[in-house]
Design a protein around this motif. Structure first.
Motif, short mmCIF file in Angstrom:
data_model
loop_
_atom_site.label_atom_id
_atom_site.label_comp_id
_atom_site.label_asym_id
_atom_site.label_seq_id
_atom_site.Cartn_x
_atom_site.Cartn_y
_atom_site.Cartn_z
N ALA A 199 0.93 -1.65 -0.18
CA ALA A 199 -0.33 0.14 -0.18
C ALA A 199 0.79 1.34 0.01
O ALA A 199 1.29 1.94 -1.13
CB ALA A 199 -1.29 0.09 1.67
N HIS A 200 1.10 1.80 1.18
CA HIS A 200 2.14 3.36 1.02
C HIS A 200 2.79 3.24 2.94
O HIS A 200 1.68 2.47 3.88
CB HIS A 200 0.79 3.85 1.48
N PRO A 201 3.51 3.82 2.49
CA PRO A 201 4.58 3.84 4.48
C PRO A 201 2.78 4.49 4.67
O PRO A 201 3.30 3.82 6.67
CB PRO A 201 5.60 4.38 3.74
N ALA A 202 2.75 5.48 4.42
CA ALA A 202 1.45 5.87 5.71
C ALA A 202 0.65 4.71 6.53
O ALA A 202 -0.10 5.54 7.44
CB ALA A 202 0.53 7.06 4.93
N ALA A 203 0.01 3.98 5.94
CA ALA A 203 -0.60 3.21 6.64
C ALA A 203 0.41 2.41 7.67
O ALA A 203 -0.34 2.03 8.21
CB ALA A 203 -0.65 1.88 5.77
N ALA A 204 1.96 1.78 7.40
CA ALA A 204 2.08 1.41 8.74
C ALA A 204 1.89 2.36 10.06
O ALA A 204 2.02 1.79 11.11
CB ALA A 204 3.43 1.02 8.47
N LEU A 205 2.25 3.44 9.83
CA LEU A 205 2.82 4.47 11.25
C LEU A 205 0.97 4.53 10.83
O LEU A 205 1.52 4.95 12.56
CB LEU A 205 3.35 5.43 10.31
N LEU A 206 -0.10 4.63 10.65
CA LEU A 206 -1.32 4.70 11.29
C LEU A 206 -1.94 3.37 11.92
O LEU A 206 -2.43 3.58 12.98
CB LEU A 206 -1.99 4.95 10.08
N LEU A 207 -0.72 2.34 11.35
CA LEU A 207 -1.21 1.00 12.28
C LEU A 207 -0.46 1.80 13.30
O LEU A 207 -0.96 0.84 14.88
CB LEU A 207 -0.79 0.17 11.29
N ALA A 208 0.88 2.01 13.34
CA ALA A 208 1.44 1.89 14.83
C ALA A 208 0.59 2.80 15.18
O ALA A 208 0.37 3.00 16.53
CB ALA A 208 2.75 3.00 14.52
N ALA A 209 0.16 3.96 15.15
CA ALA A 209 -1.24 4.84 16.23
C ALA A 209 -2.11 4.31 16.73
O ALA A 209 -2.70 4.50 17.83
CB ALA A 209 -1.10 6.48 15.46
N LEU A 210 -2.66 3.24 15.64
CA LEU A 210 -3.83 2.64 15.77
C LEU A 210 -3.19 1.40 17.71
O LEU A 210 -3.75 1.61 19.06
CB LEU A 210 -4.74 1.28 15.12
N LEU A 211 -1.94 0.93 17.58
CA LEU A 211 -1.36 0.17 18.49
C LEU A 211 -1.04 0.89 19.36
O LEU A 211 -1.41 0.35 21.22
CB LEU A 211 -0.64 -0.05 17.71
N LEU A 212 -0.64 2.16 19.42
CA LEU A 212 -0.02 3.10 20.50
C LEU A 212 -1.75 2.94 21.06
O LEU A 212 -2.01 3.43 22.88
CB LEU A 212 0.26 4.33 20.17
N ALA A 213 -2.90 3.53 20.65
CA ALA A 213 -4.07 4.07 21.63
C ALA A 213 -4.33 3.58 22.03
O ALA A 213 -5.11 3.37 23.53
CB ALA A 213 -4.82 4.90 20.51
N GLY A 214 -5.07 1.41 21.30
CA GLY A 214 -5.78 0.90 22.04
C GLY A 214 -4.74 -0.09 22.99
O GLY A 214 -4.79 -0.33 24.27
N CYS A 215 -2.83 -0.76 22.53
CA CYS A 215 -2.43 -1.41 23.41
C CYS A 215 -1.65 -0.88 24.22
O CYS A 215 -1.63 -1.26 25.45
CB CYS A 215 -1.68 -2.53 22.74
N GLY A 216 -1.78 0.10 24.19
CA GLY A 216 -0.81 0.72 24.81
C GLY A 216 -1.71 1.36 26.61
O GLY A 216 -1.81 1.97 27.18
N THR A 217 -2.44 2.27 26.31
CA THR A 217 -3.66 2.03 26.55
C THR A 217 -3.91 0.66 28.07
O THR A 217 -4.25 0.55 29.16
CB THR A 217 -5.46 2.41 26.61
N ALA A 218 -4.10 -0.48 27.10
CA ALA A 218 -4.35 -1.60 27.40
C ALA A 218 -2.96 -1.86 28.57
O ALA A 218 -3.57 -2.50 29.92
CB ALA A 218 -4.66 -3.13 26.59
N PHE A 219 -2.37 -1.16 28.41
CA PHE A 219 -1.17 -1.89 29.09
C PHE A 219 -0.84 -0.98 30.42
O PHE A 219 -0.62 -0.67 30.83
CB PHE A 219 0.22 -1.65 28.88
#
Length: 404
Positions: free
Chosen positions: A171-191
């Motif tokens: 796709a595009h490198p932006a997709a990887a960074l947006l996935l990283a942002a989702l992981l940060l918001a979701g799993c970072g919060t869960a941790f």
């Protein structure tokens, strides 16, 4: 060893390792992701390098600060705020890159993205050790916990860049960074909100916290220095691998070679639980640094792709023992009230050393070829060995004792 790891997983529970792994994965994704994204949207490798360098600098400087705040006020609020702020900063960096912003704003957003990294890896390590100590676990189990956490780090370092490369290809490198942002918001919060966050009492709430914060043995600074050198080995190896694969006409192999090294390191990291408890941490440190020297020296002679794979994969076997042992020595050397800060310093040292060595050895490789970059890695290994043999603890270091 299998029984030890069963005990480790029983101690940590099923959810904590999962959310801590997914929460630290974005850190491994953002460095390469930002480089690829800015390079593609700006068309300038220089701008991409400056943005990536700003991100690394932000993480190196702010990481210990986040660790110190977690020591003083507890992990829950600090990790929650940092995770959400980091998700916003990474998203803003993506939007700015897609809008083809100037170099200055991109660097500022890169620095902000680095400075807000929630330090899930160091804090997970601190939390896991606290759980083990609170349960009355022996030092062998504590060592297994550190080995397990180190393996999670190694796997994230391999999987993160691989996910970025896959996203960029499909796709595009932006997709990887947006996935990283989702992981940060979701799993970072869960941790942050996981019940185990209560395992660590904030230093600000204890009577001895303020007093303990003033006492840090000199050996702790040497351990930080050896992690900077370890990061320098990573950066120089990366530059040398990239340069050599380009010389051999196979630039696409660079990522695979580096990933193979990470897989070997992760596998050996897991096996560290099988090391006899009678072998103390200082002995392990010296043996690990000797391994770094002996196994890195053949890099200077590599001149084919097959030889590169063989040498680099074998070298990966020395990385995990060194990293895990340094984390173990730090856990047994620094006051409990400064453990998160000290763990974050170690991780930041790796990031900073890698960024500096990558910049230096990349220039050397351009002018003198891959052996010049690999020479930096070998020099860093020799310096690690020198530290391990000359440093003396200024406070008693509690060695790993045999299990009952």
């Amino acid at each position: 060893m299998l029984r030890t790891y069963r005990d480790t997983l029983s101690l940590l529970g099923p959810a904590l390792p999962v959310v801590s792994f997914l929460g630290r994965l974005p850190t491994a994704m953002c460095q390469l992701g930002s480089l690829l994204l800015v390079a593609e949207t700006s068309g300038s490798l220089a701008t991409a390098g400056l943005t990536g360098g700003a991100l690394a600098a932000g993480q190196t400087v702010a990481g210990p600060v986040i660790g110190r705040l977690a020591d003083r006020h507890g992990q829950r609020g600090i990790v929650l705020a940092a995770s959400l702020a980091n998700a916003v900063a990474v998203t803003a960096l993506v939007l700015a890159a897609l809008a083809e912003a100037a170099t200055g704003p991109l660097m500022a957003l890169g620095a902000l993205a680095g400075a807000t990294v929630p330090q899930v890896g160091p804090l997970a390590r601190t939390r896991s050790v606290a759980l083990a100590r609170r349960s009355g676990a022996d030092d062998r189990l504590v060592g297994a916990v550190l080995s397990f956490e180190g393996t999670l780090d190694e796997v994230s370092f391999v999987l993160g860049p691989a996910l970025v490369g896959l996203a960029a290809a499909l796709a595009h490198p932006a997709a990887a960074l947006l996935l990283a942002a989702l992981l940060l918001a979701g799993c970072g919060t869960a941790f942050a909100l996981h019940p185990t966050a209560r395992a660590i009492a904030p230093a600000a709430s204890t009577r001895t916290g303020a007093a303990e914060r003033t006492r840090l043995p000199g050996s702790a600074y040497a351990l930080r220095g050896t992690m900077v050198l370890q990061g320098a080995m990573f950066g120089a190896s990366q530059a040398g691998i990239t340069a050599l694969t380009e010389e051999l006409g196979a630039p696409a192999q660079a990522g695979l070679v580096y990933a193979a090294m990470g897989v070997m390191s992760a596998a050996v990291g897991l096996s560290m639980a099988a090391v006899p408890a009678r072998i103390g941490l200082t002995t392990r440190w010296r043996a690990a640094t000797a391994g770094l020297v002996v196994l890195s020296a053949p890099l200077l002679l590599v001149d084919s792709l097959a030889a590169l794979y063989a040498v680099v994969v074998v070298l990966g076997a020395a990385y995990a023992p060194h990293l895990i042992t340094v984390f173990g020595l730090t856990e047994r050397t620094v006051p409990a009230a400064r453990l998160a800060e000290s763990m974050a310093f170690l991780t930041s040292g790796i990031v900073g050393g890698q960024a500096l060595a990558l910049a230096l050895s990349g220039r050397l490789a351009e002018g003198h070829g891959a052996p010049a970059a690999f020479a930096v890695a070998v020099g860093a290994a020799v310096a690690c060995a020198a530290l391990s043999w000359t440093v003396r603890s200024t406070a008693p270091v509690r060695e790993v004792s045999p299990a009952a």
